[in-house]
Design a protein around this motif. Structure first.
Motif, PDB file in Angstrom:
ATOM      1  N   UNK A 196       0.953  -1.253   0.126  1.00 11.40           N
ATOM      2  CA  UNK A 196      -0.089  -0.088  -0.061  1.00 11.40           C
ATOM      3  C   UNK A 196       0.869   1.300  -0.099  1.00 11.40           C
ATOM      4  N   UNK A 197       0.540   2.228  -0.675  1.00 10.97           N
ATOM      5  CA  UNK A 197       1.100   3.547  -0.840  1.00 10.97           C
ATOM      6  C   UNK A 197       1.246   3.872   0.795  1.00 10.97           C
ATOM      7  N   UNK A 198       2.317   4.860   1.004  1.00  7.83           N
ATOM      8  CA  UNK A 198       2.281   5.253   2.295  1.00  7.83           C
ATOM      9  C   UNK A 198       1.422   6.085   2.862  1.00  7.83           C
ATOM     10  N   UNK A 199       0.902   6.871   2.144  1.00  9.53           N
ATOM     11  CA  UNK A 199       0.024   7.888   2.445  1.00  9.53           C
ATOM     12  C   UNK A 199      -1.635   7.345   2.637  1.00  9.53           C
ATOM     13  N   UNK A 200      -1.547   6.033   2.203  1.00  5.79           N
ATOM     14  CA  UNK A 200      -2.675   5.384   2.148  1.00  5.79           C
ATOM     15  C   UNK A 200      -2.948   4.356   3.382  1.00  5.79           C
ATOM     16  N   UNK A 201      -1.796   4.077   3.980  1.00  9.45           N
ATOM     17  CA  UNK A 201      -1.510   3.321   5.287  1.00  9.45           C
ATOM     18  C   UNK A 201      -2.363   3.898   6.610  1.00  9.45           C
ATOM     19  N   UNK A 202      -3.324   3.128   7.110  1.00  7.28           N
ATOM     20  CA  UNK A 202      -3.980   3.718   8.587  1.00  7.28           C
ATOM     21  C   UNK A 202      -3.054   4.159   9.423  1.00  7.28           C
ATOM     22  N   UNK A 203      -3.308   5.668   9.699  1.00 11.09           N
ATOM     23  CA  UNK A 203      -2.152   6.060  10.730  1.00 11.09           C
ATOM     24  C   UNK A 203      -2.885   6.523  12.203  1.00 11.09           C
ATOM     25  N   UNK A 204      -4.318   6.591  12.261  1.00  5.52           N
ATOM     26  CA  UNK A 204      -5.008   7.152  13.086  1.00  5.52           C
ATOM     27  C   UNK A 204      -6.440   6.477  13.083  1.00  5.52           C
ATOM     28  N   UNK A 205      -7.213   6.614  13.959  1.00  6.33           N
ATOM     29  CA  UNK A 205      -8.514   6.244  13.887  1.00  6.33           C
ATOM     30  C   UNK A 205      -9.498   6.927  13.094  1.00  6.33           C
ATOM     31  N   UNK A 206     -10.118   6.379  12.395  1.00  7.49           N
ATOM     32  CA  UNK A 206     -10.977   6.777  11.368  1.00  7.49           C
ATOM     33  C   UNK A 206     -12.082   7.391  11.902  1.00  7.49           C
ATOM     34  N   UNK A 207     -12.795   8.461  11.181  1.00  2.69           N
ATOM     35  CA  UNK A 207     -14.068   9.323  11.804  1.00  2.69           C
ATOM     36  C   UNK A 207     -14.910   8.397  11.489  1.00  2.69           C
ATOM     37  N   UNK A 208     -16.036   8.842  12.262  1.00  2.00           N
ATOM     38  CA  UNK A 208     -17.383   8.184  12.552  1.00  2.00           C
ATOM     39  C   UNK A 208     -18.063   8.294  11.097  1.00  2.00           C
ATOM     40  N   UNK A 209     -18.051   9.336  10.543  1.00  2.95           N
ATOM     41  CA  UNK A 209     -18.744   9.783   8.990  1.00  2.95           C
ATOM     42  C   UNK A 209     -17.947   8.805   8.053  1.00  2.95           C
ATOM     43  N   UNK A 210     -16.663   8.574   8.184  1.00  4.41           N
ATOM     44  CA  UNK A 210     -15.904   7.789   7.154  1.00  4.41           C
ATOM     45  C   UNK A 210     -16.416   6.339   7.160  1.00  4.41           C
ATOM     46  N   UNK A 211     -16.349   5.854   8.548  1.00  5.60           N
ATOM     47  CA  UNK A 211     -16.727   4.172   8.758  1.00  5.60           C
ATOM     48  C   UNK A 211     -18.268   4.194   8.142  1.00  5.60           C
ATOM     49  N   UNK A 212     -19.087   5.193   8.624  1.00  4.01           N
ATOM     50  CA  UNK A 212     -20.593   4.928   8.267  1.00  4.01           C
ATOM     51  C   UNK A 212     -20.554   4.933   6.737  1.00  4.01           C
ATOM     52  N   UNK A 213     -19.967   5.840   6.006  1.00 10.34           N
ATOM     53  CA  UNK A 213     -20.111   5.843   4.552  1.00 10.34           C
ATOM     54  C   UNK A 213     -19.644   4.370   4.066  1.00 10.34           C
ATOM     55  N   UNK A 214     -18.432   3.596   4.590  1.00  9.44           N
ATOM     56  CA  UNK A 214     -18.041   2.601   4.266  1.00  9.44           C
ATOM     57  C   UNK A 214     -19.090   1.235   4.399  1.00  9.44           C
ATOM     58  N   UNK A 215     -19.849   1.563   5.539  1.00  3.48           N
ATOM     59  CA  UNK A 215     -20.824   0.449   5.874  1.00  3.48           C
ATOM     60  C   UNK A 215     -21.952   0.569   4.918  1.00  3.48           C
ATOM     61  N   UNK A 216     -22.402   1.782   4.514  1.00  7.42           N
ATOM     62  CA  UNK A 216     -23.463   2.126   3.787  1.00  7.42           C
ATOM     63  C   UNK A 216     -23.253   1.430   2.414  1.00  7.42           C
TER      64      UNK A 216
END
Length: 465
Positions: A196-216
């Motif tokens: 994975x490109x370095x800038x795409x590697x998760x480095x902190x907790x995702x926001x509620x909205x981000x996770x909600x969009x993925x679950x949708x």
């Protein structure tokens, strides 16, 4: 096929034997097939090695001839099939025998339809959605992003072979937690993140909205499976109404945008050469309110001049291209300051090559606004403290700020339609009269941005009056 013969090596002079066949193809192929055909040696003597009758033979075992013909036909077909798949030197005796048997006894080899795993079915959902026009290219990228995250989650959980119907509501909640906290798994499972490109590697907790969009997005996938009767019920339904509401909840802060005086302050502030390109790109994007992908794709071919001498942009928004049945174009008048920037840059802004990143367009916008002292405090909800915090507006700078600023400035101009008091805000009568033509919109935009009304010729030269 040359080289296919009956192989009758026996010391018997009479009695029954099982027929064998030999296939040779050059020096590299010498394969044997032992059939289930039993033949009397005396009957077999009436046949040549290639399975044909010997000359002048008229009385023979017709059933045996049919069996030999059928067997040899199956051998030929099997060999041709294998040669189409691989180099003939790689054909093993076992593979040769299995392929012949499949052609001789197809009833024993009825293909069993393999049930697709969750990942396989989700991948097909994405491909079919793009093919059928349900997803635009950018949406496909988002769905593919979730595919990669789902794959990492299932790998860690040792559930790569899980079926869509077997993915439970509890699994869904575990996935949700993983999406929030994926950054914690990077060090523990480095192999999963090595490509994975370095800038795409998760480095902190995702926001509620981000996770909600993925679950949708995952919910849309399961809704399709329900609609096609591939599953009885989606795991999202099994969450229960209240829990599903919490899981899917999205919350947004009040929109942040530049006020008219702040925008004009940026326009009229002399900035260092290192910020000049960012300033002019930012001002131009604010003039159009285009999404960043549309803004990056603009070129001089999109500039048109009306019969009234008004220059304007004409383009198809990428986000809604698939659902835009009639391919209706956006038409945006070009204000005077925007024309100067367009003629200078011809839309070729090197800074737009990288929008995100440590030195990208968004970072330059924040530096620009900070230099211009756009430091009005704006409210942002902080999840950690469960309270509002206040930040200088320049810290919120990004390409999205351009679109919000554009929409706010034009909205405030059109609100003036109600100032006379003849109609209430939202009046259907106002809506009836407010289908604005290009010239009307040009006048309103110029008023909002404090720009002069002007005309150009077909070569975009300003016509002095």
């Amino acid at each position: 096929m040359k080289g296919l013969t009956l192989f009758r090596r026996t010391t018997k002079s009479e009695g029954m034997i099982k027929l064998r066949f030999r296939l040779r193809d050059g020096r590299g192929v010498d394969l044997y097939h032992k059939s289930e055909i039993k033949a009397d040696i005396k009957d077999l003597a009436k046949f040549e090695d290639d399975g044909e009758l010997r000359p002048k033979v008229s009385i023979y075992n017709h059933e045996l001839k049919e069996k030999i013909d059928r067997e040899m036909s199956a051998i030929e077909t099997a060999y041709i099939e294998l040669c189409a798949k691989m180099d003939k030197s790689l054909i093993t005796a076992t593979l040769f025998e299995e392929t012949i048997c499949r052609h001789l006894h197809p009833e024993n080899y009825i293909a069993v339809t393999k049930e697709e795993t969750l990942l396989e079915r989700y991948s097909r959902f994405i491909k079919e959605g793009y093919r059928d026009g349900t997803f635009a290219e950018k949406r496909v990228l988002q769905y593919n992003g979730l595919y990669n995250e789902l794959k990492r989650y299932l790998t860690i959980r040792n559930q790569l072979n899980v079926l869509p119907k077997s993915f439970s509501a509890d699994d869904l909640m575990e996935l949700r937690l993983f999406l929030f906290e994926e950054y914690k798994y990077v060090a523990k499972y480095p192999a999963l993140y090595s490509e994975i490109k370095e800038r795409c590697v998760p480095s902190k907790e995702r926001a509620q909205n981000t996770v909600a969009i993925k679950l949708r997005m995952l919910q849309a996938f399961y809704t399709e499976l329900e609609d096609r009767d591939e599953i009885d019920v989606s795991p999202f339904r099994k969450l229960g109404k209240n829990r599903r509401k919490v899981v899917m909840k999205e919350s947004y802060d009040a929109p942040v945008y530049l006020l008219q005086e702040e925008f004009l302050k940026v326009m009229n502030t002399d900035v260092p050469a290192t910020l000049q390109e960012a300033k002019e790109a930012f001002l131009l994007q604010c003039a159009f309110g285009s999404r960043i992908d549309d803004f990056k794709s603009l070129n001089m071919d999109k500039v048109v001049v009306s019969t009234e001498g008004i220059p304007y942009l004409r383009y198809l928004p990428q986000k809604t291209l698939k659902s835009n049945e009639h391919k209706d174009e956006v038409e945006i008048p070009i204000m005077r300051y925007a024309l100067d920037i367009i003629k200078k840059w011809q839309f070729n802004f090197p800074i737009l090559k990288y929008v995100t990143g440590k030195s990208g367009y968004n970072v330059k916008i924040r530096k620009l606004l900070e230099y211009c002292q756009i430091d009005r405090e704006v409210k942002v909800f902080d999840k950690d403290s469960s309270d509002n915090i206040y930040k200088p507006l320049y810290t919120m700078g990004s390409s999205k700020l351009c679109r919000k600023t554009h929409l706010d400035m034009l909205t405030k101009v059109q609100v003036n339609m109600y100032v006379s008091g003849h109609h209430k805000e939202g009046s259907s009568a106002v809506k009836h009269y407010s289908s604005l033509m290009l010239k009307d919109r040009f006048i309103l935009m110029c008023a909002a941005y404090k720009q002069p009304i002007y005309k150009v010729d077909k070569q975009l030269n300003v016509i002095e009056e």
